[in-house]
Design a protein around this motif. Structure first.
Motif, short mmCIF file in Angstrom:
data_model
loop_
_atom_site.label_atom_id
_atom_site.label_comp_id
_atom_site.label_asym_id
_atom_site.label_seq_id
_atom_site.Cartn_x
_atom_site.Cartn_y
_atom_site.Cartn_z
N LEU A 1 0.60 -1.17 -0.04
CA LEU A 1 -0.01 0.10 0.02
C LEU A 1 0.93 1.16 -0.01
CD1 LEU A 1 -2.81 -0.95 2.63
CD2 LEU A 1 -3.04 -0.58 0.19
N SER A 2 1.95 1.14 0.74
CA SER A 2 2.67 2.39 1.02
C SER A 2 3.43 2.75 -0.70
CB SER A 2 3.87 2.22 1.80
OG SER A 2 3.33 1.75 3.13
N GLU A 3 3.97 1.49 -1.27
CA GLU A 3 4.52 1.82 -2.64
C GLU A 3 3.63 2.31 -3.51
OE1 GLU A 3 6.30 -2.11 -3.22
OE2 GLU A 3 8.20 -1.60 -1.91
N ARG A 4 2.44 1.49 -3.50
CA ARG A 4 1.36 2.38 -4.42
C ARG A 4 1.06 3.62 -4.08
NH1 ARG A 4 -3.59 -1.52 -3.68
NH2 ARG A 4 -1.99 -3.21 -3.68
N ARG A 5 0.98 4.15 -3.13
CA ARG A 5 0.72 5.49 -2.82
C ARG A 5 1.96 6.43 -2.72
NH1 ARG A 5 -4.17 7.04 -1.22
NH2 ARG A 5 -3.33 8.89 -0.22
N GLY A 6 3.26 6.12 -3.25
CA GLY A 6 4.50 6.82 -3.34
C GLY A 6 4.90 7.13 -2.10
N GLN A 7 4.82 6.12 -0.91
CA GLN A 7 5.22 6.57 0.27
C GLN A 7 6.38 5.29 0.59
OE1 GLN A 7 2.44 6.41 3.39
NE2 GLN A 7 1.24 7.85 2.27
N ASP A 8 7.33 6.02 1.16
CA ASP A 8 8.48 5.02 1.47
C ASP A 8 8.25 3.89 2.38
OD1 ASP A 8 10.79 3.85 2.20
OD2 ASP A 8 12.12 5.30 2.67
N ALA B 1 -1.04 1.80 10.63
CA ALA B 1 0.06 2.27 9.55
C ALA B 1 -0.97 1.81 8.15
CB ALA B 1 1.23 1.29 9.58
N SER B 2 -1.46 0.84 7.92
CA SER B 2 -1.93 0.36 6.95
C SER B 2 -2.87 1.60 6.33
CB SER B 2 -2.66 -1.03 6.96
OG SER B 2 -3.56 -1.35 5.85
N GLU B 3 -3.59 1.89 7.35
CA GLU B 3 -4.65 3.08 7.11
C GLU B 3 -4.23 4.20 6.61
OE1 GLU B 3 -6.72 3.33 10.78
OE2 GLU B 3 -7.98 1.34 10.49
N GLY B 4 -3.10 4.66 7.39
CA GLY B 4 -2.24 5.90 6.98
C GLY B 4 -1.65 5.70 5.42
N ALA B 5 -1.48 4.48 5.08
CA ALA B 5 -0.72 4.35 3.84
C ALA B 5 -1.91 4.37 2.59
CB ALA B 5 0.04 2.99 3.72
N HIS B 6 -3.08 3.75 3.09
CA HIS B 6 -3.99 3.58 2.17
C HIS B 6 -4.89 4.80 1.92
CE1 HIS B 6 -7.07 1.31 -0.29
NE2 HIS B 6 -8.07 1.87 0.52
#
Length: 346
Positions: A19-26, A143-148
């Motif tokens: 999810l992080s990578e999908r949203r461009g986050q490290d 963390a998943s919610e923040g990334a998503h």
């Protein structure tokens, strides 16, 4: 036995990375041990072993002591200092000396004091009690919610009306809150029960809704035996005559396989936790749907705060700003956004 199968933490970790990578986050930032430690209370050095399933569980007394010290170390006042024991205890009308044994690691606090500490620092109701696995599991979900991203935004204000008796019964099962109280909570007016009565009702709910295989409630003796106590130790709780000690509360929740804050969470937090879990289940099934009940609850909360704040004088706004600074500091969010004027209303 009584609990549902526990999620695979390694699988959740991989999901958060995706999810992080999908949203461009490290992913390394999203899953940084210090960040997960802040959310869970688990020592950052212990996080990898907990995720891998190789960490030994820490005894309850030591766990509660370590988490309390971590709260004081990481959620300081607006001047960057640790909160004095007296300031923490005064928030729930207790003397600072009552937290001395907890701070020194010489004993467990009373259940009401544990609830007060968690409320003071703005952490979830099971922060001090949850075992490491449960705590890290919750942190990974956050963390998943923040990334998503906020999947519940944009739901209509009348969305809660679409949910009937079955939905309310399911939420009641998950939270221990009666269906009518759930309606009130969604409407922004949750019932305020004394902690003793709330814990008694939630305990009675667990016994009623999670029976033995023969349909009968688990006996007090069987529940107490699971944490090396006698059935008599739960009699006063069952009769509504007193609160269990912290170890007994932890044992009851572990026996029934519910999260560490089940008995202590107020209605709003308990309901938000249940709704978040439902939303996560929907996402895991690749059916990304809005969760209108959670949106309604947030909407009511925000509207109520803004309406009341709008009646404040300039002096009142300044006092509110100072109070918010203290509250943000307790929750580990020091500092005011750039460009804000402390003395003026927005």
């Amino acid at each position: 036995m009584r609990a549902a199968a526990r999620p695979d933490l390694a699988a959740i970790w991989r999901r958060v990375e995706e999810l992080s990578e999908r949203r461009g986050q490290d992913p390394a930032e999203v899953l940084a041990p210090e960040r997960l430690s802040h959310l869970s209370g688990v020592d950052p050095l212990r996080i990898p072993a907990v995720v891998a399933g190789t960490a030994a569980e820490v005894p309850l007394e030591r766990r509660v002591h370590e988490r309390f010290l971590r709260l004081r170390a990481t959620r300081r006042d607006k001047h960057g200092r640790e909160w004095p024991l007296a300031a923490i205890a005064s928030d729930f009308d207790a003397p600072g000396a009552s937290l001395g044994p907890l701070n020194a690691g010489a004993g467990l606090p009373r259940l009401g004091h544990a609830a007060g500490v968690q409320r003071f620092f703005g952490v979830y109701a099971g922060f001090l009690l949850a075992d490491h696995r449960s705590a890290v599991e919750r942190a990974l979900v956050l963390a998943s919610e923040g990334a998503h991203g906020a999947g519940a935004q944009g739901a209509g204000a009348d969305g809660a009306g679409a949910h009937g008796a079955q939905d309310l019964e399911h939420l009641s099962y998950l939270t221990g809150i009666p269906p009518q109280a759930i309606r009130l909570t969604l409407d922004g007016t949750p019932p305020r029960l004394p902690l003793r009565e709330q814990v008694r009702q939630r305990f009675a709910h667990l016994r009623r809704t999670r029976p033995r295989e023969d349909g009968q409630p688990h006996s007090l003796a069987a529940i107490a035996k699971s944490f090396d106590a006698s059935g008599q130790s739960l009699t006063r709780l069952a009769q509504g005559e007193g609160l269990p000690n912290l170890a007994a509360a932890a044992g009851i929740q572990r026996f029934y396989g519910v999260e560490g804050g089940f008995l202590l969470a107020d209605d709003t937090e308990a309901l938000a936790t249940a709704l978040t879990g439902i939303a996560r289940e929907l996402e895991s099934a690749e059916r990304e749907q809005e969760n209108p009940m959670l949106a309604v609850m947030r909407s009511h909360d925000v509207r109520s705060i803004v309406t009341r704040a709008g009646r404040l004088s300039p002096r009142g706004w300044k006092s509110l700003a100072a109070h918010l600074d203290d509250l943000l500091a307790r929750e580990g969010q020091l500092g005011r956004p750039a460009g804000t004027d402390e003395g003026n209303a927005p």
